[in-house]
Design a protein around this motif. Structure first.
Motif, PDB file in Angstrom:
ATOM      1  N   MET A  40     -12.065  15.644  32.138  1.00 55.45           N
ATOM      2  CA  MET A  40     -13.348  15.479  31.463  1.00 55.45           C
ATOM      3  C   MET A  40     -14.162  14.621  32.504  1.00 55.45           C
ATOM      4  SD  MET A  40     -12.099  11.899  29.393  1.00 55.45           S
ATOM      5  CE  MET A  40     -10.275  12.656  28.959  1.00 55.45           C
ATOM      6  N   VAL A  41     -15.313  15.027  32.560  1.00 60.12           N
ATOM      7  CA  VAL A  41     -16.418  14.527  33.225  1.00 60.12           C
ATOM      8  C   VAL A  41     -17.165  13.533  32.407  1.00 60.12           C
ATOM      9  CG1 VAL A  41     -18.617  14.818  34.571  1.00 60.12           C
ATOM     10  CG2 VAL A  41     -16.574  16.418  34.783  1.00 60.12           C
ATOM     11  N   ILE A  42     -17.506  12.273  32.742  1.00 63.09           N
ATOM     12  CA  ILE A  42     -18.236  11.203  32.087  1.00 63.09           C
ATOM     13  C   ILE A  42     -19.411  10.797  32.808  1.00 63.09           C
ATOM     14  CG2 ILE A  42     -18.039   8.923  31.169  1.00 63.09           C
ATOM     15  CD1 ILE A  42     -14.953   9.044  31.445  1.00 63.09           C
ATOM     16  N   ASP A  43     -20.465  10.787  31.957  1.00 60.04           N
ATOM     17  CA  ASP A  43     -22.004  10.475  32.617  1.00 60.04           C
ATOM     18  C   ASP A  43     -22.009   9.366  32.811  1.00 60.04           C
ATOM     19  OD1 ASP A  43     -22.576   9.741  30.164  1.00 60.04           O
ATOM     20  OD2 ASP A  43     -23.924  11.282  29.635  1.00 60.04           O
ATOM     21  N   GLY A  44     -23.457   8.998  33.300  1.00 58.20           N
ATOM     22  CA  GLY A  44     -23.815   7.615  33.615  1.00 58.20           C
ATOM     23  C   GLY A  44     -23.856   6.743  32.427  1.00 58.20           C
ATOM     24  N   ASN A  45     -24.037   7.327  31.271  1.00 61.38           N
ATOM     25  CA  ASN A  45     -24.086   6.568  29.683  1.00 61.38           C
ATOM     26  C   ASN A  45     -22.385   6.239  29.289  1.00 61.38           C
ATOM     27  OD1 ASN A  45     -26.788   6.598  29.785  1.00 61.38           O
ATOM     28  ND2 ASN A  45     -26.632   8.722  29.025  1.00 61.38           N
ATOM     29  N   GLY A  46     -21.411   6.745  30.022  1.00 60.65           N
ATOM     30  CA  GLY A  46     -20.203   6.404  29.701  1.00 60.65           C
ATOM     31  C   GLY A  46     -19.725   7.437  28.495  1.00 60.65           C
ATOM     32  N   VAL A  47     -20.424   8.697  28.517  1.00 63.83           N
ATOM     33  CA  VAL A  47     -20.356   9.669  27.587  1.00 63.83           C
ATOM     34  C   VAL A  47     -19.520  10.759  28.004  1.00 63.83           C
ATOM     35  CG1 VAL A  47     -21.407  11.190  25.474  1.00 63.83           C
ATOM     36  CG2 VAL A  47     -22.267   8.956  25.907  1.00 63.83           C
ATOM     37  N   ILE A  48     -18.535  11.365  27.441  1.00 63.16           N
ATOM     38  CA  ILE A  48     -17.780  12.521  28.082  1.00 63.16           C
ATOM     39  C   ILE A  48     -18.755  13.817  27.771  1.00 63.16           C
ATOM     40  CG2 ILE A  48     -15.828  14.089  27.819  1.00 63.16           C
ATOM     41  CD1 ILE A  48     -14.196  11.607  26.423  1.00 63.16           C
ATOM     42  N   VAL A  49     -19.051  14.536  28.642  1.00 60.68           N
ATOM     43  CA  VAL A  49     -19.902  15.363  28.464  1.00 60.68           C
ATOM     44  C   VAL A  49     -19.143  16.704  28.908  1.00 60.68           C
ATOM     45  CG1 VAL A  49     -22.095  14.275  28.953  1.00 60.68           C
ATOM     46  CG2 VAL A  49     -20.749  15.438  31.146  1.00 60.68           C
ATOM     47  N   ILE A  50     -18.166  16.979  29.834  1.00 63.48           N
ATOM     48  CA  ILE A  50     -17.354  18.146  29.861  1.00 63.48           C
ATOM     49  C   ILE A  50     -15.958  17.516  29.616  1.00 63.48           C
ATOM     50  CG2 ILE A  50     -16.491  19.732  31.717  1.00 63.48           C
ATOM     51  CD1 ILE A  50     -19.162  19.535  33.455  1.00 63.48           C
ATOM     52  N   SER A  51     -15.209  18.414  28.845  1.00 65.88           N
ATOM     53  CA  SER A  51     -13.678  18.011  28.263  1.00 65.88           C
ATOM     54  C   SER A  51     -13.036  19.218  28.080  1.00 65.88           C
ATOM     55  CB  SER A  51     -13.803  17.008  27.108  1.00 65.88           C
ATOM     56  OG  SER A  51     -12.553  16.709  26.739  1.00 65.88           O
ATOM     57  N   THR A  52     -11.773  19.045  28.455  1.00 74.22           N
ATOM     58  CA  THR A  52     -10.869  20.171  28.253  1.00 74.22           C
ATOM     59  C   THR A  52     -10.381  20.168  26.852  1.00 74.22           C
ATOM     60  OG1 THR A  52      -8.955  19.232  29.087  1.00 74.22           O
ATOM     61  CG2 THR A  52     -10.120  20.607  30.597  1.00 74.22           C
ATOM     62  N   VAL A  53     -10.703  19.059  26.100  1.00 70.45           N
ATOM     63  CA  VAL A  53     -10.197  18.443  24.795  1.00 70.45           C
ATOM     64  C   VAL A  53     -11.586  18.823  24.055  1.00 70.45           C
ATOM     65  CG1 VAL A  53      -9.343  17.046  22.929  1.00 70.45           C
ATOM     66  CG2 VAL A  53      -8.468  17.195  25.590  1.00 70.45           C
ATOM     67  N   PRO A  54     -11.878  19.701  23.120  1.00 73.56           N
ATOM     68  CA  PRO A  54     -13.246  19.793  22.511  1.00 73.56           C
ATOM     69  C   PRO A  54     -13.446  18.591  21.739  1.00 73.56           C
ATOM     70  CG  PRO A  54     -11.955  21.914  22.515  1.00 73.56           C
ATOM     71  CD  PRO A  54     -10.895  20.997  23.089  1.00 73.56           C
ATOM     72  N   ALA A  55     -12.743  18.035  20.932  1.00 70.70           N
ATOM     73  CA  ALA A  55     -12.875  17.033  19.864  1.00 70.70           C
ATOM     74  C   ALA A  55     -13.342  15.729  20.458  1.00 70.70           C
ATOM     75  CB  ALA A  55     -11.532  16.846  19.127  1.00 70.70           C
ATOM     76  N   TRP A  56     -13.254  15.658  21.808  1.00 72.49           N
ATOM     77  CA  TRP A  56     -13.592  14.441  22.596  1.00 72.49           C
ATOM     78  C   TRP A  56     -14.811  14.625  23.316  1.00 72.49           C
ATOM     79  CZ3 TRP A  56      -8.732  12.881  25.891  1.00 72.49           C
ATOM     80  CH2 TRP A  56      -7.658  12.521  25.160  1.00 72.49           C
ATOM     81  N   LYS A  57     -15.681  15.696  23.226  1.00 68.10           N
ATOM     82  CA  LYS A  57     -16.779  15.896  23.721  1.00 68.10           C
ATOM     83  C   LYS A  57     -18.081  15.016  23.172  1.00 68.10           C
ATOM     84  CE  LYS A  57     -18.316  19.768  25.487  1.00 68.10           C
ATOM     85  NZ  LYS A  57     -18.955  20.995  25.917  1.00 68.10           N
ATOM     86  N   PHE A  58     -18.907  14.500  23.838  1.00 66.68           N
ATOM     87  CA  PHE A  58     -20.001  13.653  23.464  1.00 66.68           C
ATOM     88  C   PHE A  58     -19.477  12.454  22.749  1.00 66.68           C
ATOM     89  CE2 PHE A  58     -22.636  16.512  25.050  1.00 66.68           C
ATOM     90  CZ  PHE A  58     -22.203  17.927  24.541  1.00 66.68           C
ATOM     91  N   MET A  59     -18.139  11.793  22.819  1.00 65.41           N
ATOM     92  CA  MET A  59     -17.762  10.604  22.601  1.00 65.41           C
ATOM     93  C   MET A  59     -17.614   9.596  23.983  1.00 65.41           C
ATOM     94  SD  MET A  59     -14.510  11.554  20.165  1.00 65.41           S
ATOM     95  CE  MET A  59     -14.340   9.830  19.558  1.00 65.41           C
ATOM     96  N   ALA A  60     -17.970   8.408  23.617  1.00 59.20           N
ATOM     97  CA  ALA A  60     -18.197   7.214  24.461  1.00 59.20           C
ATOM     98  C   ALA A  60     -16.860   6.772  25.015  1.00 59.20           C
ATOM     99  CB  ALA A  60     -19.105   6.379  24.227  1.00 59.20           C
TER     100      ALA A  60
END
Length: 620
Positions: free
Chosen positions: A198-218
């Motif tokens: 996964m790639v985590i942005d500066g807000n601590g939010v997952i923006v790229i993830s191989t697990v679709p259910a985790w996207k846009f979770m902090a």
């Protein structure tokens, strides 16, 4: 008390030894397995960082290129009443750029944040008319010249990465251009069974993830003021950012830790993972990889089974030694047990010998395949070198046509005049015309001979080569361009300077460097190229330099200048293979090539050759 002839304290000592060795073996198997898993995770992070840099980095300059388009600047300068047809011209240009780059959309935004032109202008989900003044990438572009932002599109609901660049007129920002890129292909390429990336942005939010259910979770709590900023920028299209439920357990070394994450294969369960992270190529982001530790548990079970088997074998031998002291009947029974143990041991040895033989055969096959692959690689490299030379010849075709057309026109005129003189019975001027024709043909032959030498596919023999002659050949190939573009060429090669190289490959290297120098000074008011070589130093090395008065090499390009497909030329004017090929050729000579930006300006390429005795001395 005794049991089967052994004191109880002996059984207790054996049990204590077994548990101690088993515990040590299990711990060692766990440590080695986790170390291997951590090394795998490090390689995975390197791979994901490289793919992220390659996939997304190539789009960073697109907004700047679009911003420099004259029609885009004209459209922003004439808002809100552009000339007739200008808006359609810009829309068509943005559509062509978007299709060529395979991006999601390309936009032109005025100073108020309204999209006035877009690549999807003719589709139902067109961005034209949308106001993006609240988006950080637009604000950063106007404030700092460029912006970058990951968010969900308000029109399409599709997540993507936005790159933006300010459009300036007279040093003042008049608008901005933006490019949106999809990350779906990147997520698909990263998917690996038993792993999560996964790639985590500066807000601590997952923006790229191989697990679709985790996207846009902090992955960490978000402060209220930060939540307000996210809602204001509509970064996640108004979605509520929830915290990913996981527990950090313990650290492993300095770069990894254990944690329990939700099992994406079996919802409702948790699974233990080894987690590793590092900073992403884009500022403020980070990449995290989760590796399943089930394999390490399996290695522990194997280690425990091995220790148990070893103690069982040792116990069998101990019992056999004790049983020998008993009666004849007991002795025979003990011999049978020994025979049985030996048979099992022989089966094990035979099985392991067969496995070793099979592994050896596979290794031999791999050696043969690797040798074949290395030969194929060497052949391919030679084909690339040859193709690079032919590409240079193609670029010189226009100049060569001009050089050959002039003598041909002169030859035709002289032939017509000679025929007229012969008809008038004036042989003297006719013979003079024929002599001039002969000299023109000789000069054309010299030019074509140089091209034939340059295009010939090289071999691998290194001999003593005159550096001055190689430079003369290269200058002759570009002679027309040097003259037509009014380039001041300063060549200082000491007489008799001889180096170790392959002649045709050396010519290609010098032609590539001279061609790049001509490209660098083409747009400069002061056009100077200096080619210089120093006499051999005490270590037998000759320093050869090619310097130009161009704009120099950008620092971010200079570090990767000799890598394939790295170029500073506009799209369609080069593949970035010339310097990569030249670097390989120079290394093949046993030489070293480097590039710097001198303090006085421009760029300078240096090659340190091994000196060689002149050919005449070598023959003596």
């Amino acid at each position: 008390m005794r049991f089967r002839g052994i004191p109880l304290w002996g059984w207790a000592a054996a049990a204590a030894l077994y548990f101690g060795v088993a515990a040590a073996a299990v711990e060692l198997a766990w440590d080695r397995s986790i170390d291997a898993l951590a090394e795998l995770g490090s390689h995975r992070l390197d791979l994901y960082a490289a793919s992220l840099r390659s996939e997304l980095g190539r789009y960073e300059t697109m907004p700047l290129i679009v911003a420099r388009q004259e029609s885009v600047r004209a459209l922003l300068s004439d808002v809100p009443d552009p000339p007739p047809g200008l808006l359609q011209t810009v829309n068509d240009y943005l559509d062509a750029v978007n299709r060529e780059a395979a991006s999601v959309a390309v936009d032109v935004i005025d100073l108020h944040g309204s999209v006035i032109a877009a690549s999807n202008w003719n589709r139902p989900d067109s961005f034209v008319g949308t106001n993006v003044s609240y988006r950080p990438y637009f604000q950063d572009a106007l404030s700092h010249g460029s912006g970058r932002f990951f968010g969900i599109g308000t029109n399409t609901g599709m997540p993507g990465l936005y790159f933006a660049s300010a459009v300036r007129e007279g040093g003042v920002a008049i608008g901005a251009t933006a490019v949106k890129v999809s990350v779906d292909a990147l997520e698909s390429a990263w998917r690996t069974p038993g792993e999560a990336a996964m790639v985590i942005d500066g807000n601590g939010v997952i923006v790229i993830s191989t697990v679709p259910a985790w996207k846009f979770m902090a992955v960490r709590p978000i402060a209220p003021e930060q939540q307000s900023q996210i809602q204001a920028s509509r970064q996640y299209a108004g979605r509520s950012v929830e915290l990913l439920p996981y527990r950090r357990l313990s650290d492993w070394g300095t770069s990894a830790w254990f944690a329990r994450f939700p099992d994406w294969v079996h919802p409702g369960r948790e699974r233990r993972y080894l987690a590793m992270s590092r900073a992403a190529p884009q500022a403020g982001d980070s990449i995290m990889v989760l590796l399943d530790v089930a394999g390490a548990r399996h290695q522990q079970q194997i280690a425990l089974a091995f220790v148990t088997g070893a103690f069982l074998i040792a116990g069998l031998y101990g019992l056999y030694a004790i049983q020998r002291r008993r009666a004849i009947a007991e002795k025979l029974k003990g011999q049978d047990a020994l025979r049985s143990a030996n048979e099992r041991l022989e089966v094990t040895v035979a099985r392991r010998t067969a496995a070793l033989r099979e592994a050896n055969e596979r290794m031999q096959q791999e050696i043969v395949e690797r040798t074949r692959a290395e030969q194929l690689l060497r052949d391919s490299q030679q084909e690339v070198v040859h193709a690079g030379k032919l590409a240079v010849l193609g670029q010189m075709a226009a100049g060569l046509t001009h050089e050959l057309n002039q003598p041909l026109v002169a030859i035709k005129t002289l032939c017509d005049n000679a025929r007229t003189f012969f008809e008038r019975n004036q042989p003297a001027p006719a013979i003079g015309n024929l002599e001039r024709i002969s000299r023109l043909v000789d000069s054309m032959a010299v030019l074509t001979a140089e091209l034939k030498t340059f295009a010939r596919k090289p071999d691998f023999e290194r001999v003593a080569v005159s550096l001055g002659e190689a430079v003369t050949h290269a200058v002759l190939i570009y002679e027309a361009r040097i003259r037509d573009e009014h380039v001041q060429l300063d060549v200082r090669i000491p007489a008799g300077t001889t180096i170790c190289a392959e002649p045709s490959q050396l010519q290609q290297v010098i032609v590539n460097l001279l061609g790049n120098a001509l490209d660098a000074v083409a747009e400069q008011e002061k056009r100077i190229i200096a080619i210089e070589a120093r006499a051999p130093d005490p270590h037998g090395r000759v320093l050869f330099t090619v310097a130009d008065s161009g704009a120099g090499i950008a620092p971010e390009v200079l570090a990767h200048l000799f890598e394939p497909f790295v170029t500073t030329k506009p799209r369609g004017h080069g593949l970035g293979l010339g310097l990569a090929i030249s670097s390989r050729l120079v290394n093949g000579f046993g030489a070293r090539i480097s590039a710097v930006n001198p303090p006085e300006g421009g760029a300078q390429f240096s090659i340190e050759f091994a000196a060689a005795a002149p050919q005449g001395e070598a023959n003596e």
